[in-house]
Design a protein around this motif. Sequence first.
Motif, mmCIF file in Angstrom:
data_model
loop_
_atom_site.group_PDB
_atom_site.id
_atom_site.type_symbol
_atom_site.label_atom_id
_atom_site.label_comp_id
_atom_site.label_asym_id
_atom_site.label_seq_id
_atom_site.Cartn_x
_atom_site.Cartn_y
_atom_site.Cartn_z
ATOM 1 N N ASN A 21 64.838 51.277 55.327
ATOM 2 C CA ASN A 21 65.156 52.694 55.221
ATOM 3 C C ASN A 21 63.880 53.532 55.266
ATOM 4 O OD1 ASN A 21 66.175 55.216 54.644
ATOM 5 N ND2 ASN A 21 67.323 54.586 52.838
ATOM 6 N N VAL A 22 63.798 54.447 56.229
ATOM 7 C CA VAL A 22 62.631 55.332 56.339
ATOM 8 C C VAL A 22 62.453 56.149 55.062
ATOM 9 C CG1 VAL A 22 61.639 57.252 57.650
ATOM 10 C CG2 VAL A 22 62.883 55.474 58.839
ATOM 11 N N GLU A 23 63.550 56.512 54.426
ATOM 12 C CA GLU A 23 63.476 57.325 53.212
ATOM 13 C C GLU A 23 63.198 56.492 51.966
ATOM 14 O OE1 GLU A 23 66.216 60.924 53.257
ATOM 15 O OE2 GLU A 23 67.355 59.513 54.496
ATOM 16 N N ASN A 24 63.216 55.179 52.087
ATOM 17 C CA ASN A 24 62.934 54.298 50.957
ATOM 18 C C ASN A 24 62.074 53.127 51.441
ATOM 19 O OD1 ASN A 24 62.987 52.942 48.480
ATOM 20 N ND2 ASN A 24 64.970 51.991 48.896
ATOM 21 N N PRO A 25 60.828 53.399 51.842
ATOM 22 C CA PRO A 25 59.993 52.356 52.462
ATOM 23 C C PRO A 25 59.738 51.150 51.572
ATOM 24 C CG PRO A 25 59.027 54.539 52.778
ATOM 25 C CD PRO A 25 60.126 54.688 51.777
ATOM 26 N N ARG A 26 59.760 51.327 50.255
ATOM 27 C CA ARG A 26 59.468 50.226 49.337
ATOM 28 C C ARG A 26 60.662 49.307 49.114
ATOM 29 N NH1 ARG A 26 54.615 50.751 46.902
ATOM 30 N NH2 ARG A 26 53.589 52.793 47.026
ATOM 31 N N GLY A 27 61.837 49.707 49.572
ATOM 32 C CA GLY A 27 63.017 48.856 49.425
ATOM 33 C C GLY A 27 62.896 47.603 50.284
ATOM 34 N N GLY A 28 63.519 46.529 49.827
ATOM 35 C CA GLY A 28 63.427 45.257 50.551
ATOM 36 C C GLY A 28 64.227 45.210 51.834
#
Length: 607
Positions: free
Chosen positions: A389-396
């Motif tokens: 997810n571009v809006e959640n780059p730290r997500g796996g």
Amino acid sequence: MSDLSSPPSPLSMSSGESSSSSSLPGTPPNLHQNSIDPSAKWLVQKFGGTSVGKFAVKIAEDIVSQYLDQYKVAVVCSARSGSTKALGTTNLLLKAASEALSQKKTPGSPNGTETPNGIFGRFNASQPATPLDGSRPRSKSSPKSDSAGTPLLPISCAPDTSFNRTVDVLREEHLIAARASVRDPEVLKELEDEIDRDCDSLRSFLFAAQVINEISPRSKDSIVGYGERMACKVITAILRDRGIDAEYVSLENVVPACTEDDEETLGQIFYDRVAVAVGNRIRECGPRVPVITGFFGPVPGSLLRQVGRGYTDLLAALAAVGLQASELQIWKEVDGIFTADPRKVPTARLIPIISPEEAAELTYYGSEVVHPFTMEQVIRKKIPIRIKNVENPRGGGTVIHPDAEIDAAAASLESERIAVANGWAYKPLSALSTSPPNSPTRRIKQALKAPTAVTIKENIVVVNVNSNRKNVSHGFLAGIFGVLDRFGVVVDLISTSEVHVSMAIEDGEKRVSKVVKELQKYGSVTVVRDMAILSLVGKQMQHLVGIAGRMFTTLGQGNVNIEMISQGANEINISCVIEGRDAVKALNLIHQSCLQVKPEGPKGRGM
């Protein structure tokens, strides 16, 4: 005359130009480059049109920059989206192409279109080339062609046409994006000039098509390709503005010479050759971060016809193969693949790892994952795909993993998590793949199995054909399939008997009406509209006795009527057709019954 002592601009390099050294003349020493560690693996990051249109700065600051010290990063971009769907780059380009062929015919000119001084207007060598809208006259020293070598038309050949207005909108959308994102005046000026040159070149191309009154499939490919060219130049400029040494890479001429076999169909050998060529071209960038156009035409038979508008994903996959990348990342605006559409099912969970077969089934039946053919290119080379997810780059995100053993272990871990308690901590891929044979992780494989996801595909019509018994059974079926082939109809589900066929297809009123008219030659035909396909998908379902019974019992208890049922031979997908108005209710019922062991609160009872 250009200054030959200056290095070529990273924004205007053609497909044959590149830098190949970390000590490029004129490159600021503080620009962040790709890892120079010889053991560093390539990582291909593909960004879709919405991400490029809305989150270009975030891509530079929070995503690309975070991987450069560990990987060699290659960026692939789709044409950027617009402020509305109608203003999306690809839609505008296709609109301009259509307008170029639909101008009002004017008697008295050879091709029916009036142009100043005739279509063979004199070209004075001293006369400056100019954009067809006449908006920015060039000096006498200006080149007579754009950065790609396309000749610009003289002022005398500049008609006022509607496709010019569409190109103006396209130009303005990209200039607004550039000015909102690029802070360095020099980088911004160079980007604005590149956008102007591309739009001038596009006008010339469209004008030429108008003159000959024809746009071939390959010409349409080239027109659509302008979208990726401009998107990549915008991203390249933003990356450089944020301190990353990026280089624009055009793949317009990367396709190797085609063989006679390629002229008929684009087979795997052709794609393997393209992958090698793309990998070689990217490596020429040296330590610079390549920003690569998703367009790689022209190809035999037209890229749009052979591949479709998803060619950017395919190019990203081929780049990953050509570079032997450690991973292909596809960045979207969602966290990954869920057990159901989270917009419709509040209890849907993110799936950390999924098999290619399951991802393909979900794509076929309504979930926008990755096109199966694109997926096949990297999976066959054992390269995993990660949806992020571009809006959640730290997500796996979700990993589509080619290793069947890891697939099975991860799926079993997910099933065990459902059965035991909420909040199971997932083990990393390395732990799954190296667990000893008798470890709990391996033993879980023999434990409870569960489906992976449930999805819905709406806007479906069911066509029922009942034989008039004048045909023998093989002639009946052959005739029906011949009609479907003639009209290019893709059947999502089918149920047959000797004298009866039921088919679920995507609704399209005009096409369905034509198909029905032809099918009436083989028997009586009934059509049921406003239907939906509900699909329960899971690689482990073949080991789970009674899952189909649970699915249909749940629907029955929820008063959801079933029109037809189908289960694939691979036993990883059970699908049925229901009324469209029951789609959301059915999704929640099946998710609760088959993918949740302990529903929370008043939403249901435990199993």
